[in-house]
Write a protein that holds these residues in place. Structure first.
Motif, PDB file in Angstrom:
ATOM      1  N   ALA A  95      60.779 -29.688  -3.478  1.00  0.00           N
ATOM      2  CA  ALA A  95      59.461 -29.545  -4.087  1.00  0.00           C
ATOM      3  C   ALA A  95      59.105 -28.073  -4.149  1.00  0.00           C
ATOM      4  CB  ALA A  95      58.411 -30.324  -3.299  1.00  0.00           C
ATOM      5  N   ALA A  96      58.186 -27.743  -5.067  1.00  0.00           N
ATOM      6  CA  ALA A  96      57.743 -26.359  -5.221  1.00  0.00           C
ATOM      7  C   ALA A  96      56.233 -26.331  -5.347  1.00  0.00           C
ATOM      8  CB  ALA A  96      58.391 -25.727  -6.452  1.00  0.00           C
ATOM      9  N   VAL A  97      55.645 -25.297  -4.789  1.00  0.00           N
ATOM     10  CA  VAL A  97      54.203 -25.059  -4.899  1.00  0.00           C
ATOM     11  C   VAL A  97      54.013 -23.627  -5.388  1.00  0.00           C
ATOM     12  CG1 VAL A  97      52.005 -24.921  -3.688  1.00  0.00           C
ATOM     13  CG2 VAL A  97      53.664 -26.698  -3.051  1.00  0.00           C
ATOM     14  N   ASP A  98      53.367 -23.468  -6.537  1.00  0.00           N
ATOM     15  CA  ASP A  98      53.054 -22.143  -7.072  1.00  0.00           C
ATOM     16  C   ASP A  98      51.540 -22.037  -7.213  1.00  0.00           C
ATOM     17  OD1 ASP A  98      55.781 -21.503  -7.356  1.00  0.00           O
ATOM     18  OD2 ASP A  98      55.867 -22.610  -9.247  1.00  0.00           O
ATOM     19  N   ASP A  99      50.904 -21.188  -6.430  1.00  0.00           N
ATOM     20  CA  ASP A  99      49.451 -21.043  -6.468  1.00  0.00           C
ATOM     21  C   ASP A  99      49.096 -19.577  -6.272  1.00  0.00           C
ATOM     22  OD1 ASP A  99      49.851 -20.579  -3.760  1.00  0.00           O
ATOM     23  OD2 ASP A  99      49.166 -22.567  -3.136  1.00  0.00           O
ATOM     24  N   ARG A 100      47.817 -19.327  -6.052  1.00  0.00           N
ATOM     25  CA  ARG A 100      47.361 -17.949  -5.930  1.00  0.00           C
ATOM     26  C   ARG A 100      47.912 -17.252  -4.687  1.00  0.00           C
ATOM     27  NH1 ARG A 100      43.098 -17.620  -2.337  1.00  0.00           N
ATOM     28  NH2 ARG A 100      42.253 -19.610  -1.598  1.00  0.00           N
TER      29      ARG A 100
END
Length: 521
Positions: A95-100
């Motif tokens: 899984a991947a999480v791309d946020d600020r």
């Protein structure tokens, strides 16, 4: 027109490729390091990966426990949210999480859920090399964790087998042969399918005991019951069941003795004591013989001693008179229920040979249970079992065969007491020969021995009585042990025979202390 040289970035790509190759080579180094210490290699690999990626890396186990990179774990969990549970549970492989806050990647390790999860966070997007490095590291970590789990399973299995072997030994020591044989079926087919056994006791530095245990098992080909002694951390106990062919001891049992002798010869500081053959129901007696032989082995140049058949006091007493005396001494125990009498007598027998703590370890019960059974026996017999004279008398009574129920007693003949039993010529000759061995010393060891027994085996009391330093008393006792070939400290059957030998020669007064009703009986 001439060619123009341009910088197309090939040099930078070559440098990056070389760095990536170096990282992959380093991953192989971590895998090789894991062969000797998987857990340490895992922590180092995670730290190295974090340095190589330029961001925090964490690793959680199958149950969500932190394994490495714990400093950043809370932040990773907050950013991953439910995705972490889905990856660990097997619903997602990655899984991947791309946020600020940046970019987070989660990777499941292994093929079976729940999975360990490797998480890496970067302030920039994962490029091809970072993603490849993360994937390659995940593969190596999966192998290291699998090896670590396999090692854990192996250790757990070894511990379970060690507990099973100890349980079988404790059942044999308690006299429950049938249950011990059924339990031993899980250790190997036919291990205790024998009527007799010989016991060996090895003494060695404690930190080498596990290594030597495995060596003993390999050297004896699985034909023995080898256990770590629960009473003494420096000792191993080897029970060698035996079979007979036309009255001859089998070659397998002789092979066990030869294998153990070779182990002792190859290792300075290791001692071996061996018992004679005994029925499995009398394994406690065999163990006692091996322990006494071990005490002798400490004085032998070869560091090995076997139990030598010696004339024992029980063989010199009149069977009828001694049996009647023992029956009278033990008669108060007949009031116990049948199912409770056996365990109590087994405990008392070992309680007379060892301290409560050591007897508890050998039998697999609590020290309080040992003390309670000893106290109950003392109360029923009306004896002071803190007195070495009473302990010696009870030990003798427990060894004597009791007369058959309804045996004829001569009218008008008073039953013999212990003092009368010891007053025969045969017993006095035996006692004189045994104690006469002390004359070979250039010190008066016999006088020290008498004083020590008179002071109820208190070294300080004996020293005060003799006007010498306690160290001198201890030194004399060690000298007496060597000459007598008997273990006097910390007590047991050898000491009790020496006490009774002194009593037979009137060098010790059996009735000199209140509460010694066994001696006066």
């Amino acid at each position: 027109m001439g060619a123009v040289a341009t910088d197309d970035g090939s040099g930078e790509r070559l440098r990056q490729a070389r760095e990536h190759t170096a990282r992959l080579t380093r991953l192989l180094d971590f895998a090789r390091a894991g062969e000797s210490d998987d857990e340490t290699a895992v922590r180092r690999l995670v730290a190295w990966l974090a340095d190589g990626l330029g961001g925090p890396v964490t690793l959680t186990g199958r149950n969500g426990e932190p394994l490495a990179g714990t400093d950043a774990r809370t932040a990773v969990e907050e950013r991953a949210g439910e995705l972490l549970g889905q990856v660990a549970g097997g619903r997602l492989h990655a899984a991947a999480v791309d946020d600020r806050h940046g970019h987070l990647r989660l990777v499941a390790l292994g093929r079976h859920a729940p999975h360990p999860v490797l998480a890496a966070a970067l302030p920039r997007p994962f490029d091809e090399q970072a993603a490849s490095l993360l994937a390659q590291a995940a593969g190596v970590l999966a192998l290291l964790l699998r090896a670590h789990e396999a090692d854990d399973h192996r250790r757990s299995a070894e511990h379970a087998m060690a507990c099973l072997r100890l349980a079988v030994f404790q059942l044999l020591m308690g006299g429950d042969v049938a249950l011990a044989q059924r339990t031993a079926a899980g250790l190997g087919p036919g291990l205790l399918d024998a009527e007799t056994a010989r016991v060996f006791v090895l003494e060695l530095p404690g930190h080498r005991r596990d290594l030597l245990l495995r060596e003993c098992e390999e050297a004896t080909g699985g034909r023995v019951l080898a256990v770590r002694c629960a009473a003494y951390d420096s000792q191993l106990i080897v029970v060698a069941p035996t079979t007979h062919d036309d009255g001859a001891q089998d070659t397998g049992q002789r092979g066990v003795a030869a294998a153990l002798h070779r182990i002792v010869e190859a290792r300075p500081g290791v001692f071996l004591g061996a018992s004679d053959l005994h029925p499995l129901a009398q394994l406690a007696d065999a163990y006692g013989e091996a322990a006494r032989a071990l005490a002798v082995a400490r004085f032998r140049p070869g560091r090995v001693a076997e139990h030598l058949p010696q004339t024992r006091l029980t063989a010199l007493l009149d069977p009828a008179a001694a049996g009647a005396w023992a029956a009278r001494v033990l008669q108060p125990l007949d009031s116990l229920p049948h199912h409770g009498r056996g365990p109590l007598l087994a405990t008392v027998g070992l309680g007379l040979e060892f301290t409560a703590v050591n007897a508890a370890g050998i039998l697999g019960i609590s020290r309080n249970t040992v003390r309670a059974r000893m106290d109950r026996t003392a109360a029923l017999l009306g004896a002071d079992l803190a007195d070495v004279r009473a302990r010696a008398a009870l030990h003798l009574a427990l060894q004597m065969p009791l007369p058959a129920p309804g045996a004829v007693v001569q009218d008008g003949v008073p039953p013999a007491g212990l003092e009368r039993l010891l007053a025969t010529g045969a017993v006095r000759d035996w006692a004189q020969e045994l104690l006469g061995r002390l004359a070979a010393a250039d010190r008066d060891l016999r006088r020290t021995l008498r004083a020590w027994i008179a002071e109820n085996t208190a070294v300080e009391g004996a020293a005060a009585r003799l006007g010498v330093h306690p160290r001198t008393v201890r030194d004399h006792l060690r000298g007496a042990e060597e000459l007598l070939g008997r273990r006097l400290v910390p007590g047991g059957g050898d000491l009790y025979e020496v006490v009774l030998a002194c009593a037979a020669l009137a060098e010790v007064d059996l009735g000199s202390r209140p509460g010694c009703v066994l001696c006066a009986a």
